[in-house]
Design a protein around this motif. Structure first.
Motif, mmCIF file in Angstrom:
data_model
loop_
_atom_site.group_PDB
_atom_site.id
_atom_site.type_symbol
_atom_site.label_atom_id
_atom_site.label_comp_id
_atom_site.label_asym_id
_atom_site.label_seq_id
_atom_site.Cartn_x
_atom_site.Cartn_y
_atom_site.Cartn_z
ATOM 1 N N GLN A 15 -16.293 -26.229 45.901
ATOM 2 C CA GLN A 15 -17.395 -25.760 44.957
ATOM 3 C C GLN A 15 -16.583 -25.811 43.215
ATOM 4 O O GLN A 15 -17.544 -26.024 42.199
ATOM 5 N N LYS A 16 -15.339 -25.874 43.291
ATOM 6 C CA LYS A 16 -15.304 -25.644 41.815
ATOM 7 C C LYS A 16 -14.956 -27.061 41.647
ATOM 8 O O LYS A 16 -15.295 -27.003 40.105
ATOM 9 N N ASP A 17 -14.844 -28.228 42.223
ATOM 10 C CA ASP A 17 -14.906 -29.645 41.840
ATOM 11 C C ASP A 17 -15.841 -29.765 41.484
ATOM 12 O O ASP A 17 -16.283 -30.295 40.539
ATOM 13 N N ILE A 18 -17.165 -29.236 42.488
ATOM 14 C CA ILE A 18 -18.717 -29.974 41.887
ATOM 15 C C ILE A 18 -18.769 -29.515 40.913
ATOM 16 O O ILE A 18 -19.656 -30.468 40.648
ATOM 17 N N ALA A 19 -18.802 -28.261 40.981
ATOM 18 C CA ALA A 19 -19.235 -27.351 39.222
ATOM 19 C C ALA A 19 -18.596 -27.915 38.603
ATOM 20 O O ALA A 19 -19.550 -28.497 37.407
ATOM 21 N N ALA A 20 -17.043 -28.010 38.214
ATOM 22 C CA ALA A 20 -16.212 -29.237 36.870
ATOM 23 C C ALA A 20 -17.481 -30.183 36.689
ATOM 24 O O ALA A 20 -18.075 -30.804 36.000
ATOM 25 N N LEU A 21 -17.911 -30.745 38.468
ATOM 26 C CA LEU A 21 -18.153 -33.072 37.680
ATOM 27 C C LEU A 21 -19.473 -32.252 37.142
ATOM 28 O O LEU A 21 -20.155 -33.055 36.509
ATOM 29 N N ALA A 22 -20.988 -30.924 37.562
ATOM 30 C CA ALA A 22 -21.969 -30.849 37.256
ATOM 31 C C ALA A 22 -21.641 -30.515 36.517
ATOM 32 O O ALA A 22 -23.165 -30.618 35.454
ATOM 33 N N GLY A 23 -20.673 -30.020 35.487
ATOM 34 C CA GLY A 23 -20.978 -29.526 33.954
ATOM 35 C C GLY A 23 -21.647 -28.057 33.842
ATOM 36 O O GLY A 23 -22.480 -27.566 32.871
ATOM 37 N N VAL A 24 -21.038 -27.106 35.645
ATOM 38 C CA VAL A 24 -21.838 -25.952 35.924
ATOM 39 C C VAL A 24 -20.599 -24.982 36.126
ATOM 40 O O VAL A 24 -19.632 -25.464 36.628
ATOM 41 N N PRO A 25 -20.964 -23.490 35.935
ATOM 42 C CA PRO A 25 -19.994 -22.823 36.688
ATOM 43 C C PRO A 25 -19.888 -22.996 37.736
ATOM 44 O O PRO A 25 -21.136 -22.710 38.092
ATOM 45 N N VAL A 26 -19.119 -22.564 38.242
ATOM 46 C CA VAL A 26 -19.167 -22.428 39.362
ATOM 47 C C VAL A 26 -20.180 -21.374 39.683
ATOM 48 O O VAL A 26 -20.562 -21.745 41.122
ATOM 49 N N ALA A 27 -20.095 -19.886 39.454
ATOM 50 C CA ALA A 27 -20.908 -19.471 39.871
ATOM 51 C C ALA A 27 -23.050 -19.760 40.223
ATOM 52 O O ALA A 27 -23.271 -19.454 41.336
ATOM 53 N N THR A 28 -22.637 -20.612 39.161
ATOM 54 C CA THR A 28 -24.100 -21.143 39.585
ATOM 55 C C THR A 28 -24.555 -21.898 40.508
ATOM 56 O O THR A 28 -25.289 -22.336 41.232
ATOM 57 N N TRP A 29 -23.334 -22.862 40.871
ATOM 58 C CA TRP A 29 -23.436 -23.744 42.194
ATOM 59 C C TRP A 29 -23.372 -22.712 43.510
ATOM 60 O O TRP A 29 -23.936 -23.165 44.352
ATOM 61 N N ARG A 30 -22.961 -22.620 43.741
ATOM 62 C CA ARG A 30 -22.595 -20.617 43.974
ATOM 63 C C ARG A 30 -23.872 -20.484 45.313
ATOM 64 O O ARG A 30 -24.168 -20.354 45.589
ATOM 65 N N ASN A 31 -24.315 -19.817 44.083
ATOM 66 C CA ASN A 31 -25.763 -19.903 43.707
ATOM 67 C C ASN A 31 -27.040 -20.901 44.229
ATOM 68 O O ASN A 31 -27.483 -20.365 44.771
ATOM 69 N N TRP A 32 -26.474 -21.834 43.592
ATOM 70 C CA TRP A 32 -27.487 -22.577 44.238
ATOM 71 C C TRP A 32 -27.917 -23.289 45.630
ATOM 72 O O TRP A 32 -28.430 -23.239 46.760
ATOM 73 N N GLU A 33 -26.226 -23.048 45.627
ATOM 74 C CA GLU A 33 -25.948 -23.039 47.558
ATOM 75 C C GLU A 33 -26.097 -21.910 48.389
ATOM 76 O O GLU A 33 -26.947 -22.791 49.295
ATOM 77 N N GLN A 34 -26.263 -21.109 48.077
ATOM 78 C CA GLN A 34 -26.681 -20.318 49.017
ATOM 79 C C GLN A 34 -27.847 -20.111 48.507
ATOM 80 O O GLN A 34 -28.720 -18.597 49.039
ATOM 81 N N GLY A 35 -28.866 -19.703 47.919
ATOM 82 C CA GLY A 35 -30.148 -20.640 47.638
ATOM 83 C C GLY A 35 -30.603 -19.023 46.387
ATOM 84 O O GLY A 35 -32.055 -18.424 47.651
ATOM 85 N N ARG A 36 -29.862 -18.529 45.892
ATOM 86 C CA ARG A 36 -29.676 -17.041 45.495
ATOM 87 C C ARG A 36 -31.219 -17.585 44.252
ATOM 88 O O ARG A 36 -31.885 -16.404 43.791
ATOM 89 N N VAL A 37 -31.118 -18.913 43.933
ATOM 90 C CA VAL A 37 -32.065 -18.911 42.537
ATOM 91 C C VAL A 37 -31.951 -20.161 43.107
ATOM 92 O O VAL A 37 -32.324 -21.276 43.934
ATOM 93 N N ARG A 38 -33.793 -20.342 42.739
ATOM 94 C CA ARG A 38 -35.015 -21.368 42.823
ATOM 95 C C ARG A 38 -34.591 -22.498 42.580
ATOM 96 O O ARG A 38 -34.010 -22.800 40.746
ATOM 97 N N LEU A 39 -33.940 -24.172 42.642
ATOM 98 C CA LEU A 39 -33.553 -25.331 41.912
ATOM 99 C C LEU A 39 -34.584 -25.974 41.159
ATOM 100 O O LEU A 39 -36.202 -25.963 42.030
#
Length: 109
Positions: free
Chosen positions: A61-85
């Motif tokens: 998650q840390k590496d993909i978040a860095a690649l995407a240019g977003v905070p790790v917490a944001t990527w985790r929220n996306w993966e866990q469905g906490r926020v709508r994409l």
């Protein structure tokens, strides 16, 4: 719905078998993705889930978040469905899925 205090939650024994979780291999994850239908080629404009993209690229998650240019917490929220994409995120996921090297060239530069 019954409510519990934090102390009650902490006092409960875990039902998670961490030995089994930690023993799960990438091959197991790939097999499970095929079984539940999340490991598919993307027809048309369908967007893969954030977790599917990350597993496909074999990144943390840390590496993909860095690649995407977003905070790790944001990527985790996306993966866990906490926020709508939103549409921009879905587009980013499609590009990461289909052209990860292009994203690497752009984001690392």
């Amino acid at each position: 719905m019954a409510r519990m205090t934090l102390a009650e939650i902490k006092a409960r024994s875990s039902t998670i078998d961490w030995t089994r979780v930690n023993a799960t291999t990438d091959g197991d994850l790939d097999r499970q993705a095929k079984e539940d239908g999340t490991d598919v080629d993307l027809p048309g404009l369908a967007a893969p889930s954030p977790a599917t993209v990350r597993r496909h690229l074999k990144l943390t998650q840390k590496d993909i978040a860095a690649l995407a240019g977003v905070p790790v917490a944001t990527w985790r929220n996306w993966e866990q469905g906490r926020v709508r994409l939103d549409p921009a995120v879905r587009t980013l996921l499609r590009v990461l899925w289909r052209e990860p090297d292009a994203v690497r060239r752009v984001m690392v530069a």
